[in-house]
Design a protein around this motif. Structure first.
Motif, PDB file in Angstrom:
ATOM      1  N   GLY A 126     -17.544 -17.113 102.784  1.00  0.00           N
ATOM      2  CA  GLY A 126     -16.347 -16.472 102.247  1.00  0.00           C
ATOM      3  C   GLY A 126     -15.851 -15.357 103.130  1.00  0.00           C
ATOM      4  O   GLY A 126     -16.370 -15.113 104.217  1.00  0.00           O
ATOM      5  N   ALA A 127     -14.833 -14.704 102.639  1.00  0.00           N
ATOM      6  CA  ALA A 127     -14.252 -13.598 103.377  1.00  0.00           C
ATOM      7  C   ALA A 127     -14.495 -12.315 102.587  1.00  0.00           C
ATOM      8  O   ALA A 127     -14.253 -12.260 101.383  1.00  0.00           O
ATOM      9  CB  ALA A 127     -12.758 -13.829 103.576  1.00  0.00           C
ATOM     10  N   LEU A 128     -14.982 -11.288 103.286  1.00  0.00           N
ATOM     11  CA  LEU A 128     -15.317 -10.013 102.638  1.00  0.00           C
ATOM     12  C   LEU A 128     -14.214  -8.992 102.902  1.00  0.00           C
ATOM     13  O   LEU A 128     -13.808  -8.785 104.051  1.00  0.00           O
ATOM     14  CB  LEU A 128     -16.650  -9.492 103.182  1.00  0.00           C
ATOM     15  CG  LEU A 128     -17.105  -8.126 102.654  1.00  0.00           C
ATOM     16  CD1 LEU A 128     -17.394  -8.183 101.156  1.00  0.00           C
ATOM     17  CD2 LEU A 128     -18.340  -7.645 103.415  1.00  0.00           C
ATOM     18  N   PRO A 163     -16.924  -6.336 106.980  1.00  0.00           N
ATOM     19  CA  PRO A 163     -15.734  -6.889 106.324  1.00  0.00           C
ATOM     20  C   PRO A 163     -14.871  -7.711 107.276  1.00  0.00           C
ATOM     21  O   PRO A 163     -14.859  -7.477 108.488  1.00  0.00           O
ATOM     22  CB  PRO A 163     -14.978  -5.636 105.866  1.00  0.00           C
ATOM     23  CG  PRO A 163     -15.398  -4.574 106.818  1.00  0.00           C
ATOM     24  CD  PRO A 163     -16.832  -4.884 107.163  1.00  0.00           C
ATOM     25  N   ASP A 164     -14.140  -8.660 106.691  1.00  0.00           N
ATOM     26  CA  ASP A 164     -13.191  -9.475 107.459  1.00  0.00           C
ATOM     27  C   ASP A 164     -11.789  -8.886 107.400  1.00  0.00           C
ATOM     28  O   ASP A 164     -10.952  -9.183 108.255  1.00  0.00           O
ATOM     29  CB  ASP A 164     -13.184 -10.903 106.915  1.00  0.00           C
ATOM     30  CG  ASP A 164     -14.563 -11.528 107.049  1.00  0.00           C
ATOM     31  OD1 ASP A 164     -15.039 -11.653 108.188  1.00  0.00           O
ATOM     32  OD2 ASP A 164     -15.188 -11.849 106.020  1.00  0.00           O
ATOM     33  N   HIS A 171      -3.804 -12.146 106.457  1.00  0.00           N
ATOM     34  CA  HIS A 171      -4.561 -11.508 107.546  1.00  0.00           C
ATOM     35  C   HIS A 171      -5.915 -12.182 107.737  1.00  0.00           C
ATOM     36  O   HIS A 171      -6.376 -12.355 108.868  1.00  0.00           O
ATOM     37  CB  HIS A 171      -4.724 -10.014 107.281  1.00  0.00           C
ATOM     38  CG  HIS A 171      -3.461  -9.244 107.496  1.00  0.00           C
ATOM     39  ND1 HIS A 171      -2.929  -9.013 108.743  1.00  0.00           N
ATOM     40  CD2 HIS A 171      -2.600  -8.675 106.613  1.00  0.00           C
ATOM     41  CE1 HIS A 171      -1.803  -8.323 108.617  1.00  0.00           C
ATOM     42  NE2 HIS A 171      -1.580  -8.114 107.338  1.00  0.00           N
ATOM     43  N   ALA A 172      -6.549 -12.545 106.631  1.00  0.00           N
ATOM     44  CA  ALA A 172      -7.854 -13.217 106.721  1.00  0.00           C
ATOM     45  C   ALA A 172      -7.697 -14.551 107.440  1.00  0.00           C
ATOM     46  O   ALA A 172      -8.506 -14.911 108.303  1.00  0.00           O
ATOM     47  CB  ALA A 172      -8.442 -13.417 105.321  1.00  0.00           C
ATOM     48  N   ARG A 173      -6.649 -15.280 107.088  1.00  0.00           N
ATOM     49  CA  ARG A 173      -6.433 -16.597 107.700  1.00  0.00           C
ATOM     50  C   ARG A 173      -6.220 -16.453 109.198  1.00  0.00           C
ATOM     51  O   ARG A 173      -6.755 -17.213 109.998  1.00  0.00           O
ATOM     52  CB  ARG A 173      -5.226 -17.277 107.051  1.00  0.00           C
ATOM     53  CG  ARG A 173      -5.025 -18.715 107.498  1.00  0.00           C
ATOM     54  CD  ARG A 173      -3.818 -19.334 106.823  1.00  0.00           C
ATOM     55  NE  ARG A 173      -3.936 -19.326 105.377  1.00  0.00           N
ATOM     56  CZ  ARG A 173      -2.993 -18.895 104.540  1.00  0.00           C
ATOM     57  NH1 ARG A 173      -1.853 -18.398 105.010  1.00  0.00           N
ATOM     58  NH2 ARG A 173      -3.167 -18.945 103.248  1.00  0.00           N
ATOM     59  N   PRO A 199     -10.909 -17.359 101.915  1.00  0.00           N
ATOM     60  CA  PRO A 199     -11.726 -17.072 100.730  1.00  0.00           C
ATOM     61  C   PRO A 199     -12.366 -18.355 100.213  1.00  0.00           C
ATOM     62  O   PRO A 199     -11.898 -19.455 100.514  1.00  0.00           O
ATOM     63  CB  PRO A 199     -10.714 -16.527  99.723  1.00  0.00           C
ATOM     64  CG  PRO A 199      -9.400 -17.053 100.173  1.00  0.00           C
ATOM     65  CD  PRO A 199      -9.491 -17.186 101.663  1.00  0.00           C
ATOM     66  N   ALA A 200     -13.423 -18.194  99.419  1.00  0.00           N
ATOM     67  CA  ALA A 200     -14.049 -19.353  98.786  1.00  0.00           C
ATOM     68  C   ALA A 200     -13.038 -20.029  97.874  1.00  0.00           C
ATOM     69  O   ALA A 200     -12.129 -19.388  97.352  1.00  0.00           O
ATOM     70  CB  ALA A 200     -15.270 -18.907  98.003  1.00  0.00           C
ATOM     71  N   ALA A 201     -13.186 -21.337  97.668  1.00  0.00           N
ATOM     72  CA  ALA A 201     -12.223 -22.096  96.850  1.00  0.00           C
ATOM     73  C   ALA A 201     -12.237 -21.591  95.405  1.00  0.00           C
ATOM     74  O   ALA A 201     -13.264 -21.168  94.910  1.00  0.00           O
ATOM     75  CB  ALA A 201     -12.544 -23.578  96.901  1.00  0.00           C
TER      76      ALA A 201
END
Ligand code: CA
Length: 130
Positions: free
Chosen positions: A2-4, A48-49, A120-122, A128-130
């Protein structure tokens, strides 16, 4: 994986609202209530991401925290979104000059903030998790 998201904010009602929305959207979250706490967490291995950084913090300003992250090779490229209660151009310019990628002005829509975090994460290659 996942993304933190690390949220640095001293107003706990805002932390709670943002954390709730981010978790519903599938993000992992952690928060710090001061700039010093955030820097301690990062030095302690929290990775963190995306970083959400309030400008008005009890110790270091968010702009100073941003500047320090950008000066650290480990955090030079992490996406940083500044959160500011002020609408003055000076604050936004100072944030960008310190290395922020984006900003939102309080009071902000949690939904919009999450859309920005997701974008931004992408771009950083994190989903993120589904
Ligand atoms: Ca604050």
């Amino acid at each position: 994986m996942g993304a933190l998201v690390l949220h640095v904010e001293d107003e706990l009602d805002i932390v709670a609202a943002v954390e709730y929305g981010l978790r519903r959207a599938g993000f992992d979250t952690c928060f710090a209530t001061s700039g010093a706490d955030a820097l301690t967490m990062l030095e302690g291995g929290v990775a963190p991401d995306v970083v959400l950084l309030d400008v008005m913090l009890p110790d270091l300003s968010g702009i100073e925290v941003c500047r320090r992250l950008r000066a650290d090779s480990a955090w030079r490229d992490v996406p940083i979104v500044m959160l500011t209660a002020r609408t003055e151009e000076n604050d936004r310019v100072a944030g960008f000059e310190a290395g922020a990628d984006d900003y939102v002005v309080k009071p902000f829509s949690v939904r919009e903030l999450i859309c920005r975090v997701r974008a931004h994460a992408r771009r950083a290659g994190k989903e993120p998790a589904a």
